[in-house]
Design an enzyme around this catalytic site. Structure first.
Site, PDB file in Angstrom:
ATOM      1  N   LYS A  13       0.825  -1.212   0.000  1.00 25.73           N
ATOM      2  CA  LYS A  13       0.000   0.000   0.000  1.00 25.73           C
ATOM      3  C   LYS A  13       0.863   1.266   0.000  1.00 25.73           C
ATOM      4  O   LYS A  13       0.549   2.236  -0.692  1.00 25.73           O
ATOM      5  CB  LYS A  13      -0.892  -0.036   1.244  1.00 25.73           C
ATOM      6  CG  LYS A  13      -2.064   0.870   1.212  1.00 25.73           C
ATOM      7  CD  LYS A  13      -2.970   0.573   2.399  1.00 25.73           C
ATOM      8  CE  LYS A  13      -2.219   0.772   3.714  1.00 25.73           C
ATOM      9  NZ  LYS A  13      -3.114   1.078   4.848  1.00 25.73           N
ATOM     10  N   ARG A  88     -12.168   4.050   9.168  1.00 25.07           N
ATOM     11  CA  ARG A  88     -11.952   2.709   9.691  1.00 25.07           C
ATOM     12  C   ARG A  88     -13.238   2.043  10.170  1.00 25.07           C
ATOM     13  O   ARG A  88     -13.278   0.834  10.359  1.00 25.07           O
ATOM     14  CB  ARG A  88     -11.015   2.755  10.905  1.00 25.07           C
ATOM     15  CG  ARG A  88      -9.563   2.817  10.543  1.00 25.07           C
ATOM     16  CD  ARG A  88      -8.742   2.830  11.833  1.00 25.07           C
ATOM     17  NE  ARG A  88      -7.479   3.480  11.620  1.00 25.07           N
ATOM     18  CZ  ARG A  88      -6.394   2.868  11.162  1.00 25.07           C
ATOM     19  NH1 ARG A  88      -6.432   1.585  10.889  1.00 25.07           N
ATOM     20  NH2 ARG A  88      -5.283   3.528  10.988  1.00 25.07           N
ATOM     21  N   ARG A 127      11.091 -10.494   5.798  1.00 26.94           N
ATOM     22  CA  ARG A 127      11.485  -9.100   6.024  1.00 26.94           C
ATOM     23  C   ARG A 127      12.578  -9.008   7.087  1.00 26.94           C
ATOM     24  O   ARG A 127      12.519  -9.665   8.122  1.00 26.94           O
ATOM     25  CB  ARG A 127      10.232  -8.329   6.481  1.00 26.94           C
ATOM     26  CG  ARG A 127      10.380  -6.843   6.530  1.00 26.94           C
ATOM     27  CD  ARG A 127       9.061  -6.170   6.331  1.00 26.94           C
ATOM     28  NE  ARG A 127       8.062  -6.551   7.326  1.00 26.94           N
ATOM     29  CZ  ARG A 127       6.777  -6.286   7.214  1.00 26.94           C
ATOM     30  NH1 ARG A 127       6.317  -5.659   6.162  1.00 26.94           N
ATOM     31  NH2 ARG A 127       5.929  -6.656   8.154  1.00 26.94           N
ATOM     32  N   ARG A 160      11.690  -8.675  12.933  1.00 21.48           N
ATOM     33  CA  ARG A 160      10.792  -8.220  13.992  1.00 21.48           C
ATOM     34  C   ARG A 160      10.105  -9.415  14.619  1.00 21.48           C
ATOM     35  O   ARG A 160       9.693 -10.332  13.920  1.00 21.48           O
ATOM     36  CB  ARG A 160       9.742  -7.270  13.407  1.00 21.48           C
ATOM     37  CG  ARG A 160      10.032  -5.828  13.722  1.00 21.48           C
ATOM     38  CD  ARG A 160       9.042  -4.887  13.109  1.00 21.48           C
ATOM     39  NE  ARG A 160       7.704  -5.442  12.969  1.00 21.48           N
ATOM     40  CZ  ARG A 160       6.733  -4.848  12.291  1.00 21.48           C
ATOM     41  NH1 ARG A 160       6.959  -3.702  11.707  1.00 21.48           N
ATOM     42  NH2 ARG A 160       5.541  -5.388  12.205  1.00 21.48           N
ATOM     43  N   ARG A 171      -3.162 -10.615  12.720  1.00 18.79           N
ATOM     44  CA  ARG A 171      -3.300  -9.244  12.200  1.00 18.79           C
ATOM     45  C   ARG A 171      -4.256  -9.182  11.013  1.00 18.79           C
ATOM     46  O   ARG A 171      -5.033  -8.242  10.874  1.00 18.79           O
ATOM     47  CB  ARG A 171      -1.926  -8.702  11.753  1.00 18.79           C
ATOM     48  CG  ARG A 171      -0.978  -8.372  12.881  1.00 18.79           C
ATOM     49  CD  ARG A 171       0.091  -7.383  12.435  1.00 18.79           C
ATOM     50  NE  ARG A 171       0.918  -7.869  11.338  1.00 18.79           N
ATOM     51  CZ  ARG A 171       2.106  -8.456  11.486  1.00 18.79           C
ATOM     52  NH1 ARG A 171       2.597  -8.647  12.687  1.00 18.79           N
ATOM     53  NH2 ARG A 171       2.801  -8.853  10.442  1.00 18.79           N
TER      54      ARG A 171
END
Ligand SMILES: [Zn+2]
Length: 216
Positions: A13, A88, A127, A160, A171
């Site tokens: 995004k 949201r 990542r 992370r 998530r």
């Protein structure tokens, strides 16, 4: 061009937002950035928002919406806006619709970036980041020159702790639960444009470009 962009973390995004901003000369507006800017400038709304944030509380809807109203009235929004991460909730969507109508900037399209779970898992678990300078890498898609070492500053790269498949699932469920009512609201108005963001940056961008060209 008045656009909303939606998609989970890892959907690209941010990358697509930068491209849209560059191609169409409209500002990227995220509520987080908006709050930070208003606080930095010391505006009245910014200071009010800061009080809530300092106490770890959510900034109330009416403050956020007042800030958005102010933001959309600024000269750089003349050609439109790219709103990220807002609205949201269904309530925010209703209020936003009123404000956008009042400012004669109604939403023209809602870009919904979706990614296959497998692909998202690959992106997220691969990542690596540099805690020293903030650079972000990916073990296969964007590896550093030397494994585990930051190209820019030579620090060790870390993963992370919440970049795991399990956390991703949590998530993503949360993301879907939160966005579904808002998406349904815009879908009923025929505004939602589904974008398959599992593909390469070039392919995704070509799709978005085609959607936006159609709007013009
Ligand atoms: Zn670094």
């Amino acid at each position: 061009m008045n656009i909303l962009i939606m998609g989970p973390a890892g959907s690209g995004k941010g990358t697509m937002s930068s491209k849209i901003v560059e191609a169409y000369d409209i500002p990227h507006i995220s509520t987080g950035d908006m709050f930070r800017a208003a606080i930095k400038e010391g505006t009245e709304l910014g200071m009010t928002a800061k009080k809530y944030m300092d106490e770890g509380l959510l900034v109330p809807d009416e403050i956020t919406i007042a800030m958005i109203r102010e933001r959309l009235a600024q000269p750089d929004c003349q050609k439109g806006y790219l709103m990220d991460g807002y609205p949201r909730t269904l309530n925010q969507a209703h209020v936003f619709e009123e404000i956008a109508a009042e400012l004669k900037k109604p939403v023209e399209a809602v870009l919904n970036l979706t990614v296959d779970f497998e692909e998202l898992a690959n992106r997220v678990t691969g990542r690596r980041l540099c805690k020293n300078c903030g650079a972000i890498y990916h073990i296969t898609n964007f590896p550093p020159k030397q494994e585990g070492i930051c190209d820019h500053c030579g620090a060790l790269l870390v993963q992370r702790s919440d970049d795991t498949v399990e956390q991703l699932r949590v998530r993503l469920d949360e993301h879907h639960k939160n966005t579904e009512p808002v998406l349904a609201y815009y879908a009923a108005q025929g505004l939602v444009k589904e974008v398959n963001a599992s593909r390469t940056i070039e392919e995704v961008w070509a799709d978005i470009r085609a959607i936006l060209e159609d709007l013009q």
